[in-house]
Design a protein around this motif. Sequence first.
Motif, PDB file in Angstrom:
ATOM      1  N   TRP A  34       6.229 109.996  59.163  1.00  0.00           N
ATOM      2  CA  TRP A  34       6.987 111.111  58.589  1.00  0.00           C
ATOM      3  C   TRP A  34       5.996 112.118  58.042  1.00  0.00           C
ATOM      4  CZ3 TRP A  34       6.603 113.089  53.730  1.00  0.00           C
ATOM      5  CH2 TRP A  34       7.507 114.090  53.407  1.00  0.00           C
ATOM      6  N   GLU A  69      12.883 113.062  65.141  1.00  0.00           N
ATOM      7  CA  GLU A  69      14.095 113.468  64.432  1.00  0.00           C
ATOM      8  C   GLU A  69      13.743 114.386  63.270  1.00  0.00           C
ATOM      9  OE1 GLU A  69      16.887 109.593  64.846  1.00  0.00           O
ATOM     10  OE2 GLU A  69      15.243 109.441  63.396  1.00  0.00           O
ATOM     11  N   ARG A  70      14.547 115.426  63.122  1.00  0.00           N
ATOM     12  CA  ARG A  70      14.415 116.300  61.970  1.00  0.00           C
ATOM     13  C   ARG A  70      14.932 115.573  60.740  1.00  0.00           C
ATOM     14  NH1 ARG A  70      12.983 121.325  62.960  1.00  0.00           N
ATOM     15  NH2 ARG A  70      13.925 121.861  64.917  1.00  0.00           N
ATOM     16  N   GLU A  71      14.273 115.751  59.633  1.00  0.00           N
ATOM     17  CA  GLU A  71      14.674 115.173  58.354  1.00  0.00           C
ATOM     18  C   GLU A  71      15.035 116.322  57.409  1.00  0.00           C
ATOM     19  OE1 GLU A  71      14.603 111.795  57.255  1.00  0.00           O
ATOM     20  OE2 GLU A  71      14.458 111.344  59.382  1.00  0.00           O
ATOM     21  N   LYS A  75       9.944 116.008  59.436  1.00  0.00           N
ATOM     22  CA  LYS A  75      10.410 115.273  60.619  1.00  0.00           C
ATOM     23  C   LYS A  75       9.881 113.853  60.587  1.00  0.00           C
ATOM     24  CE  LYS A  75       6.554 117.039  63.275  1.00  0.00           C
ATOM     25  NZ  LYS A  75       6.068 117.823  62.152  1.00  0.00           N
ATOM     26  N   ARG A  76      10.484 113.030  61.450  1.00  0.00           N
ATOM     27  CA  ARG A  76      10.055 111.647  61.621  1.00  0.00           C
ATOM     28  C   ARG A  76       9.811 111.414  63.101  1.00  0.00           C
ATOM     29  NH1 ARG A  76      14.119 106.929  60.498  1.00  0.00           N
ATOM     30  NH2 ARG A  76      15.348 108.792  60.722  1.00  0.00           N
TER      31      ARG A  76
END
Length: 94
Positions: A34, A69-71, A75-76
């Motif tokens: 992350w 994936e957007r956090e 992002k992660r």
Amino acid sequence: MVVSELVTNAVKYAPGPVRMELRVNAHAVDVVVWDSDPIMPAARAAGPGRIGRHGLEVVKAVTEDLFIEREPVGKRVAARIALSDPPRSATAHR
């Protein structure tokens, strides 16, 4: 190599902290990184004259799956590394 590429990219491009987790089960190791940079990474088109910036391409080539994936912040990036070869029928579809 997967850990090195993902963490190096996060440290190099993210303006803030970076977190890395390793998750292990009987079938795979998940490398999860992350960072606080909201820009989603993308593999570049092949370029024989390009020097460097091949890390994500290499990670995609040696992992079973790659999830980005957007956090809420940043992002992660999660890369799954299989601990055994997939059955022959699974590799025929790749």
